[in-house]
Scaffold this motif. Structure first.
Motif, short mmCIF file in Angstrom:
data_model
loop_
_atom_site.label_atom_id
_atom_site.label_comp_id
_atom_site.label_asym_id
_atom_site.label_seq_id
_atom_site.Cartn_x
_atom_site.Cartn_y
_atom_site.Cartn_z
N GLY A 204 0.79 -1.22 0.00
CA GLY A 204 0.00 0.00 0.00
C GLY A 204 0.82 1.27 0.00
N TRP A 205 2.15 1.16 0.07
CA TRP A 205 3.02 2.33 0.15
C TRP A 205 4.02 2.32 -0.99
N PRO A 206 3.75 3.00 -2.11
CA PRO A 206 4.75 3.07 -3.18
C PRO A 206 6.08 3.61 -2.64
N GLY A 207 7.15 3.00 -3.08
CA GLY A 207 8.48 3.41 -2.63
C GLY A 207 9.09 2.49 -1.60
N GLU A 208 8.27 1.70 -0.90
CA GLU A 208 8.82 0.75 0.06
C GLU A 208 9.45 -0.44 -0.66
N VAL A 209 10.45 -1.03 -0.03
CA VAL A 209 11.06 -2.24 -0.55
C VAL A 209 11.08 -3.29 0.55
N VAL A 210 11.39 -4.52 0.17
CA VAL A 210 11.55 -5.59 1.16
C VAL A 210 12.71 -5.22 2.08
N VAL A 211 12.51 -5.30 3.37
CA VAL A 211 13.61 -5.06 4.31
C VAL A 211 14.54 -6.27 4.27
N PRO A 212 15.83 -6.09 3.94
CA PRO A 212 16.75 -7.22 3.97
C PRO A 212 16.72 -7.88 5.35
N ALA A 213 16.77 -9.20 5.35
CA ALA A 213 16.59 -9.95 6.60
C ALA A 213 17.52 -9.47 7.70
N ALA A 214 18.77 -9.20 7.36
CA ALA A 214 19.74 -8.82 8.38
C ALA A 214 19.59 -7.38 8.85
N GLU A 215 18.78 -6.57 8.16
CA GLU A 215 18.59 -5.18 8.57
C GLU A 215 17.58 -5.05 9.70
N PRO A 417 1.06 19.70 -19.94
CA PRO A 417 1.60 19.19 -18.66
C PRO A 417 0.52 18.73 -17.68
N ALA A 418 -0.59 19.45 -17.61
CA ALA A 418 -1.63 19.08 -16.64
C ALA A 418 -2.23 17.73 -16.97
N ALA A 419 -2.50 17.49 -18.26
CA ALA A 419 -3.09 16.20 -18.65
C ALA A 419 -2.11 15.07 -18.38
N ALA A 420 -0.83 15.27 -18.69
CA ALA A 420 0.17 14.24 -18.44
C ALA A 420 0.31 13.98 -16.95
N ALA A 421 0.23 15.05 -16.15
CA ALA A 421 0.36 14.89 -14.70
C ALA A 421 -0.78 14.06 -14.13
N ARG A 422 -1.98 14.22 -14.68
CA ARG A 422 -3.12 13.43 -14.19
C ARG A 422 -2.91 11.95 -14.47
N VAL A 423 -2.33 11.62 -15.59
CA VAL A 423 -2.08 10.22 -15.92
C VAL A 423 -1.03 9.63 -14.97
N LEU A 424 0.08 10.33 -14.80
CA LEU A 424 1.21 9.79 -14.04
C LEU A 424 1.03 9.93 -12.53
N GLY A 425 0.04 10.68 -12.08
CA GLY A 425 -0.14 10.91 -10.65
C GLY A 425 -0.63 9.68 -9.91
N TRP A 426 -0.55 9.77 -8.58
CA TRP A 426 -1.06 8.68 -7.73
C TRP A 426 -1.54 9.28 -6.42
N HIS A 427 -2.55 8.65 -5.81
CA HIS A 427 -3.21 9.25 -4.65
C HIS A 427 -2.48 9.02 -3.34
N VAL A 428 -1.49 8.12 -3.33
CA VAL A 428 -0.72 7.86 -2.10
C VAL A 428 0.71 8.34 -2.31
N PRO A 429 1.18 9.32 -1.54
CA PRO A 429 2.57 9.77 -1.70
C PRO A 429 3.54 8.64 -1.41
N ALA A 430 4.60 8.59 -2.20
CA ALA A 430 5.61 7.55 -2.01
C ALA A 430 6.37 7.78 -0.71
N ARG A 431 6.87 6.69 -0.14
CA ARG A 431 7.66 6.77 1.08
C ARG A 431 8.60 5.58 1.16
N LEU A 432 9.60 5.68 2.02
CA LEU A 432 10.45 4.55 2.38
C LEU A 432 10.77 4.71 3.85
N SER A 433 10.46 3.70 4.66
CA SER A 433 10.50 3.84 6.10
C SER A 433 11.85 3.51 6.74
N PHE A 434 12.89 3.28 5.94
CA PHE A 434 14.20 2.97 6.50
C PHE A 434 15.27 3.32 5.47
#
Length: 436
Positions: A204-215, A417-434
């Motif tokens: 549910g969070w664009p930008g997150e990755v699998v946390v490496p096991a040892a991390e 630009p506005a039309a292209a932005a609507r296509v490429l946009g997404w409703h959940v801001p990307a994040r990475l928690s580590f």
């Protein structure tokens, strides 16, 4: 796709470039402890850290078991066994709008100050990108300590992070009351639960990755080589159905002059749903004897901002955090969902020659898209023509930065630009928690 990645030979093109300069690019064998320890000491020096102790080196060897570790060596140096350049990589999964995309994670990039301006960083980075592309991985990703270095290799900042300093006495909780329960648990129990909860929440969070096991040990306070991890406290949230859906790890820094004004620092928080999120944040905001709460690697659009009575109680600092680099434009664009329908004719430049080209993206109202090579002299009449670099396309990929913003900044050109932005946009801001 990436089976056997640990034992693949180094990229021959980069090896030859460095060999012509009297340097040797080679893998660090996973079973050679002395070679890995020398690599680790060089990495620590590159990040301005202290020399590693034997126990720290042993822990690092364990944490690096799934990483492809590469070094650049100077045979004529005073310590030829220690690399003058380091880099590590491994295959992972990147959460993207509406899906999951294979990615190539890169970390531990250092060059000794004695060997600057000899092409070491470029050779190592391009070797990693060509290796990932040869394996069929459509994306590379990294977190950075210096933000100006990686654009030259086609990386763009794609997910920002927010650091919060919250005056909890001023904040005032006005958010919902969750129906589940909170319990303190041991750090070992947190370590057991965290990977499963993170993986359920991650899509549910664009930008997150699998946390490496040892991390995980570093995130939740169970690293055997870190002495102050005993200060970490852990709380779990259990939903009414009996499933653990949220976890938080934090530590308290007591104020010896006024114990009622202590500091709480959050090191890890994951919430699978809105109830878990509200319960954990309310717990933190209402901690006894705490005057200030600090948390980092948060989303730039945290719902908790709207769960406190006084938003000015929060001082929020934003900076770029997760960098992406598209290696296969077609596969990357076909691998995500879109914010609106439309047809984009993308003219993508890539100075490295890895992923440039012209592509037609046709997105439907349901968010799915077809991507094909654009070979005609003219774009279809209904298409928005977009001229972009691979770095800026990578920045826009998760939907966090609007194409309209980059167009206004002179970074991209688009017929609408506005039309292209609507296509490429997404409703959940990307994040990475580590960090990795």
């Amino acid at each position: 796709m990436t089976d056997g990645y640990l034992d693949l030979p180094v990229d021959e093109r980069s090896r030859e470039v460095l060999a012509a300069r009297g340097l040797d690019l080679r893998l660090v064998p996973g079973d050679d402890d002395a070679a890995f320890d020398a690599w680790s000491q060089s990495q620590s020096r590159g990040f301005l850290e202290s020399e590693r102790t034997p126990s720290q080196l042993a822990a690092m060897r364990q944490r690096a078991a799934e990483r492809r570790t590469t070094g650049v060596y100077d045979p004529r140096g005073a310590e030829p066994e220690r690399p003058v350049g380091t880099i590590a990589s491994w295959p992972t999964e990147l959460s993207v709008p509406g899906g999951i995309l294979p990615s190539w994670a890169i970390s531990s990039v250092t060059v000794a100050p004695t060997h600057h301006r000899r092409g070491i960083a470029r050779a190592m980075m391009e070797a990693e990108l060509r290796t990932a592309q040869a394996l069929g991985v459509p994306m590379a990703s990294l977190t950075v300590t210096e933000s100006t270095l990686y654009g030259r290799y086609g990386f763009g900042p794609a997910a920002d992070s927010a650091a919060w300093r919250l005056d909890v006495r001023r904040a005032g909780w006005i958010g919902p009351e969750a129906s589940g329960r909170l319990d303190f648990v041991s750090r070992d129990e947190l370590r057991r639960l965290a990977p499963e909860v993170h993986e359920r929440a991650r899509p549910g969070w664009p930008g997150e990755v699998v946390v490496p096991a040892a991390e995980w040990d570093g995130l939740v306070g169970t690293r055997p080589d870190v002495t102050d991890d005993a200060a970490v406290r852990a709380v779990r949230y259990t939903a009414p159905d009996g499933v653990v859906r949220g976890l938080v790890a934090y530590r308290i820094q007591e104020n010896r002059e006024d114990f009622s004004r202590s500091l709480a620092e959050v090191s890890y928080l994951v919430a699978e749903d809105a109830d878990a999120y509200a319960a954990l944040w309310r717990f933190l905001v209402e901690l006894d004897s705490v005057a200030e709460l600090r948390a980092t690697e948060l989303s730039v659009a945290e719902p908790v901002r709207w769960m406190i009575a006084d938003q000015r109680a929060a001082t929020v600092t934003v900076r770029e955090h997760h960098y992406l680099r598209i290696l296969d434009v077609r596969a990357a664009l076909a691998g995500r969902a879109y914010g609106g329908p439309g047809v984009l004719a993308l003219d993508v430049t890539d100075p490295t020659g890895l992923a440039g080209g012209r592509w037609l993206l046709a997105a439907d109202a349901d968010g799915t898209a077809e991507v094909a090579e654009w070979t005609d002299a003219e774009a279809p009449r209904d298409a928005v023509v977009v001229h972009t670099s691979i770095a800026d396309l990578s920045s826009m990929y998760l939907g966090s930065v609007s194409l309209a913003t980059l167009a206004a900044a002179g970074r991209v050109r688009a017929s609408d630009p506005a039309a292209a932005a609507r296509v490429l946009g997404w409703h959940v801001p990307a994040r990475l928690s580590f960090w990795y």
